[in-house]
Design an enzyme around this catalytic site. Structure first.
Site, mmCIF file in Angstrom:
data_model
loop_
_atom_site.group_PDB
_atom_site.id
_atom_site.type_symbol
_atom_site.label_atom_id
_atom_site.label_comp_id
_atom_site.label_asym_id
_atom_site.label_seq_id
_atom_site.Cartn_x
_atom_site.Cartn_y
_atom_site.Cartn_z
ATOM 1 N N HIS A 137 0.879 -1.015 -0.184
ATOM 2 C CA HIS A 137 -0.170 -0.024 0.010
ATOM 3 C C HIS A 137 0.975 1.286 -0.135
ATOM 4 O O HIS A 137 1.944 1.499 0.820
ATOM 5 C CB HIS A 137 -0.817 0.007 1.255
ATOM 6 C CG HIS A 137 -1.557 1.389 1.458
ATOM 7 N ND1 HIS A 137 -2.412 1.967 0.675
ATOM 8 C CD2 HIS A 137 -1.453 2.164 2.695
ATOM 9 C CE1 HIS A 137 -3.142 3.013 1.130
ATOM 10 N NE2 HIS A 137 -2.322 3.216 2.299
ATOM 11 N N HIS A 139 0.962 5.823 -1.245
ATOM 12 C CA HIS A 139 0.203 6.892 -1.591
ATOM 13 C C HIS A 139 0.866 7.725 -2.858
ATOM 14 O O HIS A 139 1.588 8.747 -2.661
ATOM 15 C CB HIS A 139 0.166 7.837 -0.244
ATOM 16 C CG HIS A 139 -0.310 7.372 0.957
ATOM 17 N ND1 HIS A 139 -0.173 8.029 2.245
ATOM 18 C CD2 HIS A 139 -1.211 6.338 1.047
ATOM 19 C CE1 HIS A 139 -0.971 7.293 3.261
ATOM 20 N NE2 HIS A 139 -1.242 6.380 2.469
ATOM 21 N N HIS A 208 -6.933 8.435 -1.105
ATOM 22 C CA HIS A 208 -6.057 7.957 -0.150
ATOM 23 C C HIS A 208 -4.708 7.652 -0.900
ATOM 24 O O HIS A 208 -3.663 7.949 -0.452
ATOM 25 C CB HIS A 208 -6.835 7.241 0.753
ATOM 26 C CG HIS A 208 -5.896 6.315 1.592
ATOM 27 N ND1 HIS A 208 -6.387 6.172 3.033
ATOM 28 C CD2 HIS A 208 -4.665 6.126 1.709
ATOM 29 C CE1 HIS A 208 -5.531 5.628 4.001
ATOM 30 N NE2 HIS A 208 -4.303 5.553 3.054
HETATM 31 P P1 13P Z 1 0.525 2.953 9.207
HETATM 32 O O1 13P Z 1 1.663 3.788 9.557
HETATM 33 O O2 13P Z 1 -0.279 2.609 10.280
HETATM 34 O O3 13P Z 1 0.956 1.814 8.511
HETATM 35 O O4 13P Z 1 -0.653 3.602 8.333
HETATM 36 C C1 13P Z 1 -0.073 4.629 7.256
HETATM 37 C C2 13P Z 1 -0.926 4.594 6.131
HETATM 38 O O5 13P Z 1 -0.940 4.819 5.066
HETATM 39 C C3 13P Z 1 -2.604 4.305 6.483
HETATM 40 O O6 13P Z 1 -3.270 4.099 5.283
HETATM 41 ZN ZN ZN Z 2 -2.685 4.881 3.695
#
Ligand code: 13P
Ligand code: ZN
Length: 280
Positions: A137, A139, A208
């Site tokens: 995941h 951003h 997001h």
């Molecule tokens: P964490 O630091 O808890 O992994 O969260 C980062 C994030 O991108 C949440 O979507």
């Molecule tokens: Zn995130």
């Protein structure tokens, strides 16, 4: 521990993702379902007496398995500098409802706040293909920007991205799933993302970020990179015009199928009635 290929590969993805600009502050997280031989290789470093904690969902098909993952609030930039402080190995319990930290996070903390999404996705992926092990995941700015410009519609999002680079439909023939804006970190967004991962390899969380999966770290990272680059090209086109002079046609996409031995999601190959980008 630091000499293992697994740690090197995990760390390389974190550093590469940071260099791409996808991990501001603690943004993003990474998880990996470990192979039995990888667990045995590092078992001497485990603290088996750690306390069990609630996952916040249940993943029965992952019972007793071990996972390497980034910690909550930890920065991807720091993984290569201090692995033990930023990364954990956890084990899921007998009924898939709890986990314990057996290695890492030496200065305290817990696994990523997206633990439910990571584990539920890893469970769905294991059912799809036992060798699917990575969930990533991040951003990435261009893909996130598109979530303000394109509708939250799997077919439109996929088609617009596919058209930007010929390689895209070959890399992700099942397309991209979209998840409308939701509160992150919980079971609800995990369930939505899992629905997508039953068939597709990429999910975009509106306003997001993005999730990508793979058999290997390279595969998950490469997929993320391809989608994000196509998103950058689309944004460049959209910044000049709301329509394209020419593009790859549905017939063109269908010709790719036999040439590369793939089957595209036909629902994304609709005939356009409106020439504007982001419209069917
Ligand atoms: P964490 O630091 O808890 O992994 O969260 C980062 C994030 O991108 C949440 O979507
Ligand atoms: Zn995130």
């Amino acid at each position: 521990m630091m000499d293992t290929k697994l740690v090197r590969d995990f760390t390389k993805l974190c550093s590469d993702g940071y260099v791409c600009g996808w991990h501001e502050r603690n943004g993003g997280n990474l998880s990996y379902r470990m192979k039995e031989e990888e667990v045995e290789e590092v078992r001497d470093f485990f603290n088996e007496d750690a306390q069990w904690r609630e996952i916040g969902t249940t993943v029965p098909d992952l019972k007793n398995e071990y996972f390497m993952m980034t910690g909550s609030g930890k920065y991807f930039r720091n993984v290569e500098l201090d692995f033990e402080d930023n990364v954990a190995i956890i084990q899921v319990n007998e009924d898939g409802s709890k986990y314990k930290i057996v290695y890492g996070l030496v200065n305290g903390g817990r696994p990523t706040s997206e633990l439910p999404t990571h584990l539920m996705n890893l469970e769905v992926l294991k059912q799809r293909d036992p060798e699917m092990r990575v969930v990533y995941h991040c951003h990435p700015a261009n893909t996130i920007a598109l979530t303000f410009l394109l509708p939250c519609d799997d077919q439109i999002f996929t088609r617009e991205i596919w058209e930007m680079m010929t390689e895209c439909p070959i890399i992700f023939p099942k397309g991209i799933g979209t998840v409308e804006w939701m509160v992150p970190g919980g079971r609800e967004i995990a369930v939505k993302t899992c629905e997508i991962m039953k068939t597709k390899d990429v999910a975009v969380w509106f306003h997001h970020g993005m999730f990508a999966c793979g058999h290997t770290f390279d595969e998950a990272f490469g997929l993320m990179h391809a989608v994000e680059k196509a998103a950058e090209i689309l944004l460049k086109v959209m910044s000049v015009s709301d329509r394209k002079l020419q593009t790859i046609t549905p017939e063109g996409f269908r010709e790719i199928e036999p040439a590369f031995g793939i089957k595209l999601d036909e629902s994304c190959l609709y005939e356009r009635k409106d020439g504007r980008i982001g419209k069917k």
